[in-house]
Design a protein around this motif. Sequence first.
Motif, PDB file in Angstrom:
ATOM      1  N   VAL A  65      -3.779 -32.031 -27.920  1.00 50.54           N
ATOM      2  CA  VAL A  65      -2.194 -32.381 -27.817  1.00 50.54           C
ATOM      3  C   VAL A  65      -1.418 -31.221 -28.096  1.00 50.54           C
ATOM      4  O   VAL A  65      -0.482 -31.043 -27.422  1.00 50.54           O
ATOM      5  N   ASN A  66      -1.833 -30.333 -29.041  1.00 51.92           N
ATOM      6  CA  ASN A  66      -1.116 -29.100 -29.415  1.00 51.92           C
ATOM      7  C   ASN A  66      -1.250 -28.079 -28.317  1.00 51.92           C
ATOM      8  O   ASN A  66      -0.670 -27.130 -28.506  1.00 51.92           O
ATOM      9  N   ALA A  67      -2.342 -27.957 -27.605  1.00 50.20           N
ATOM     10  CA  ALA A  67      -2.818 -27.027 -26.564  1.00 50.20           C
ATOM     11  C   ALA A  67      -1.740 -26.911 -25.594  1.00 50.20           C
ATOM     12  O   ALA A  67      -0.946 -27.757 -25.132  1.00 50.20           O
ATOM     13  N   PRO A  68      -1.541 -25.508 -25.306  1.00 54.36           N
ATOM     14  CA  PRO A  68      -0.422 -25.482 -24.168  1.00 54.36           C
ATOM     15  C   PRO A  68      -0.702 -25.851 -22.655  1.00 54.36           C
ATOM     16  O   PRO A  68      -2.048 -26.080 -22.615  1.00 54.36           O
ATOM     17  N   LYS A  69       0.097 -26.320 -22.201  1.00 51.13           N
ATOM     18  CA  LYS A  69      -0.280 -27.266 -20.870  1.00 51.13           C
ATOM     19  C   LYS A  69      -0.998 -26.281 -19.861  1.00 51.13           C
ATOM     20  O   LYS A  69      -0.158 -25.023 -19.298  1.00 51.13           O
ATOM     21  N   GLN A  70      -1.994 -26.419 -19.453  1.00 50.82           N
ATOM     22  CA  GLN A  70      -2.845 -25.713 -18.282  1.00 50.82           C
ATOM     23  C   GLN A  70      -2.611 -26.294 -17.122  1.00 50.82           C
ATOM     24  O   GLN A  70      -2.422 -27.714 -16.864  1.00 50.82           O
ATOM     25  N   PRO A  71      -2.282 -25.117 -16.080  1.00 50.41           N
ATOM     26  CA  PRO A  71      -1.827 -25.879 -14.751  1.00 50.41           C
ATOM     27  C   PRO A  71      -3.051 -26.366 -14.172  1.00 50.41           C
ATOM     28  O   PRO A  71      -4.122 -26.237 -14.564  1.00 50.41           O
ATOM     29  N   PHE A  72      -2.732 -27.374 -13.235  1.00 46.43           N
ATOM     30  CA  PHE A  72      -3.859 -28.320 -12.477  1.00 46.43           C
ATOM     31  C   PHE A  72      -4.018 -27.448 -11.189  1.00 46.43           C
ATOM     32  O   PHE A  72      -3.201 -27.243 -10.350  1.00 46.43           O
ATOM     33  N   VAL A  73      -5.355 -26.864 -11.200  1.00 45.99           N
ATOM     34  CA  VAL A  73      -5.545 -26.155  -9.889  1.00 45.99           C
ATOM     35  C   VAL A  73      -6.045 -26.903  -8.822  1.00 45.99           C
ATOM     36  O   VAL A  73      -7.401 -27.422  -9.045  1.00 45.99           O
ATOM     37  N   ILE A  74      -5.652 -26.926  -7.756  1.00 45.18           N
ATOM     38  CA  ILE A  74      -6.313 -27.845  -6.471  1.00 45.18           C
ATOM     39  C   ILE A  74      -6.604 -26.584  -5.447  1.00 45.18           C
ATOM     40  O   ILE A  74      -5.970 -25.707  -4.983  1.00 45.18           O
ATOM     41  N   GLY A  75      -8.005 -26.773  -4.982  1.00 40.14           N
ATOM     42  CA  GLY A  75      -8.524 -25.819  -3.868  1.00 40.14           C
ATOM     43  C   GLY A  75      -8.544 -26.646  -2.758  1.00 40.14           C
ATOM     44  O   GLY A  75      -8.691 -27.833  -2.526  1.00 40.14           O
ATOM     45  N   VAL A  76      -7.967 -26.029  -1.549  1.00 37.32           N
ATOM     46  CA  VAL A  76      -7.863 -26.909  -0.360  1.00 37.32           C
ATOM     47  C   VAL A  76      -8.464 -25.906   0.767  1.00 37.32           C
ATOM     48  O   VAL A  76      -8.128 -24.786   1.042  1.00 37.32           O
ATOM     49  N   SER A  77      -9.800 -26.420   1.102  1.00 34.29           N
ATOM     50  CA  SER A  77     -10.633 -25.468   2.089  1.00 34.29           C
ATOM     51  C   SER A  77     -10.750 -26.426   3.446  1.00 34.29           C
ATOM     52  O   SER A  77     -10.454 -27.478   3.522  1.00 34.29           O
ATOM     53  N   GLY A  78     -11.446 -25.820   4.324  1.00 30.50           N
ATOM     54  CA  GLY A  78     -11.515 -26.502   5.724  1.00 30.50           C
ATOM     55  C   GLY A  78     -11.542 -25.210   6.796  1.00 30.50           C
ATOM     56  O   GLY A  78     -11.205 -24.002   6.430  1.00 30.50           O
ATOM     57  N   GLY A  79     -12.051 -25.486   8.156  1.00 27.65           N
ATOM     58  CA  GLY A  79     -12.315 -24.532   9.049  1.00 27.65           C
ATOM     59  C   GLY A  79     -10.790 -23.999   9.535  1.00 27.65           C
ATOM     60  O   GLY A  79      -9.818 -24.605   9.068  1.00 27.65           O
ATOM     61  N   THR A  80     -10.876 -22.901  10.188  1.00 27.85           N
ATOM     62  CA  THR A  80      -9.669 -22.147  10.864  1.00 27.85           C
ATOM     63  C   THR A  80      -8.838 -23.285  11.608  1.00 27.85           C
ATOM     64  O   THR A  80      -9.486 -24.275  12.205  1.00 27.85           O
ATOM     65  N   ALA A  81      -7.474 -23.470  11.425  1.00 29.17           N
ATOM     66  CA  ALA A  81      -6.560 -24.126  11.961  1.00 29.17           C
ATOM     67  C   ALA A  81      -6.958 -25.832  11.724  1.00 29.17           C
ATOM     68  O   ALA A  81      -6.536 -26.676  12.845  1.00 29.17           O
ATOM     69  N   SER A  82      -7.518 -25.988  10.558  1.00 33.68           N
ATOM     70  CA  SER A  82      -7.917 -27.507  10.297  1.00 33.68           C
ATOM     71  C   SER A  82      -6.690 -28.383   9.918  1.00 33.68           C
ATOM     72  O   SER A  82      -6.850 -29.481   9.902  1.00 33.68           O
ATOM     73  N   GLY A  83      -5.649 -27.722   9.562  1.00 38.61           N
ATOM     74  CA  GLY A  83      -4.462 -28.356   9.139  1.00 38.61           C
ATOM     75  C   GLY A  83      -4.334 -28.174   7.391  1.00 38.61           C
ATOM     76  O   GLY A  83      -3.621 -29.025   6.958  1.00 38.61           O
ATOM     77  N   LYS A  84      -4.986 -27.193   7.032  1.00 36.87           N
ATOM     78  CA  LYS A  84      -4.985 -26.929   5.662  1.00 36.87           C
ATOM     79  C   LYS A  84      -3.673 -26.905   5.175  1.00 36.87           C
ATOM     80  O   LYS A  84      -2.973 -27.572   4.010  1.00 36.87           O
ATOM     81  N   THR A  85      -2.736 -26.004   5.794  1.00 37.33           N
ATOM     82  CA  THR A  85      -1.252 -25.803   5.370  1.00 37.33           C
ATOM     83  C   THR A  85      -0.323 -26.903   5.466  1.00 37.33           C
ATOM     84  O   THR A  85       0.252 -27.373   4.422  1.00 37.33           O
ATOM     85  N   THR A  86      -0.722 -27.905   6.507  1.00 35.30           N
ATOM     86  CA  THR A  86       0.211 -29.185   6.696  1.00 35.30           C
ATOM     87  C   THR A  86      -0.229 -29.914   5.314  1.00 35.30           C
ATOM     88  O   THR A  86       0.546 -30.632   4.518  1.00 35.30           O
ATOM     89  N   VAL A  87      -1.387 -30.202   5.096  1.00 38.33           N
ATOM     90  CA  VAL A  87      -1.895 -30.948   3.904  1.00 38.33           C
ATOM     91  C   VAL A  87      -1.336 -30.513   2.451  1.00 38.33           C
ATOM     92  O   VAL A  87      -0.736 -31.134   1.986  1.00 38.33           O
ATOM     93  N   ASP A  93     -13.099 -29.006  18.557  1.00 42.19           N
ATOM     94  CA  ASP A  93     -12.451 -28.741  19.694  1.00 42.19           C
ATOM     95  C   ASP A  93     -10.642 -28.801  19.407  1.00 42.19           C
ATOM     96  O   ASP A  93      -9.928 -27.979  19.777  1.00 42.19           O
ATOM     97  N   VAL A  94     -10.093 -29.741  18.313  1.00 44.50           N
ATOM     98  CA  VAL A  94      -8.990 -29.718  18.056  1.00 44.50           C
ATOM     99  C   VAL A  94      -8.534 -28.583  17.231  1.00 44.50           C
ATOM    100  O   VAL A  94      -7.486 -27.818  17.678  1.00 44.50           O
ATOM    101  N   ARG A  95      -9.518 -28.024  16.666  1.00 44.33           N
ATOM    102  CA  ARG A  95      -9.045 -26.815  15.747  1.00 44.33           C
ATOM    103  C   ARG A  95      -9.124 -25.619  16.801  1.00 44.33           C
ATOM    104  O   ARG A  95      -8.196 -24.866  16.610  1.00 44.33           O
ATOM    105  N   LEU A  96     -10.127 -25.241  17.723  1.00 39.82           N
ATOM    106  CA  LEU A  96      -9.868 -24.332  18.640  1.00 39.82           C
ATOM    107  C   LEU A  96      -8.575 -24.351  19.400  1.00 39.82           C
ATOM    108  O   LEU A  96      -7.950 -23.169  19.644  1.00 39.82           O
TER     109      LEU A  96
END
Length: 244
Positions: free
Chosen positions: A16-38, A154-157
């Motif tokens: 309860v007294n611990a400083p708040k730790q950020p929540f870290v999310i990893g987003v992976s996927g092939g090239t041009a898969s839409g990672k940035t959009t997600v 094919d969508v990614r290419l």
Amino acid sequence: SSPPASSATAPSVADVNAPKQPFVIGVSGGTASGKTTVCDMIIQQLHDHRVVLVNQDSFYRGLTPEESERVHEYNFDHPDAFDTEQLLDCIKTLKSGQPYQVPIYDFKKHRRCSDSFRLVNASDVIILEGILVFHDQRVRSLMNMKIFVDTDADVRLARRIRRDTVERGRDLDSVLEQYAKFVKPAFDDFVLPSKKYADVIIPRGGDNHVAIDLIVQHIHTKLGQHDLCKIYPNVYVIQSTFQI
Ligand code: CTP
């Protein structure tokens, strides 16, 4: 049907007294898969929290003069193309609540802008996005949630051809040659095998609004639990597991 698996956890005084730790999310996927959009959609829906986006691309190593002369022989899709030590330093620093100067990478010149950085401030949520963010165990271990964006090759290419010719100053032949020689083999050797580490796999990327809504709900719950513990230290938090 049986109820979802659940477990009750009582927050300790230390939690309860611990400083708040950020929540870290990893987003992976092939090239041009839409990672940035997600990532953009998650950021938009988490408007009531401070969120920062860190791109693995920012940590590409700059090419030596010799490598620059033979850029068509350079494999930008191999894990060694990134400065992973610096990426680790970045995420650890942000997790500890300190700001970090993230390098700026130029895809046309294949090198970092030597005199400018992007100052990223500490925040509630850190999103780390890139083709190989699940490759290194040390980077993975810093993540609270791992998302793999799964989009047909094919969508990614098709997207990659459009992006590289329009935004990255490449010609069609060089894009296709690089794809066949490096991008596709590295996807098969490094990116696809790292999919097994994902907690959530999103088919169709940014078009999948249902999956993104569920993910955002889950993040809200996780962030809310932390706040709840701070306000009501005697409240027990019921955690339930879910799968998409
Ligand atoms: N790359 C390149 N030239 C460089 C550095 C990287 O062509 N100088 C390419 C690599 O071949 C790698 C890709 O950049 O495949 C990584 O970027 P990508 O994941 O495609 O970009 P994002 O915008 O993050 O992808 P998304 O569309 O999923 O958001």
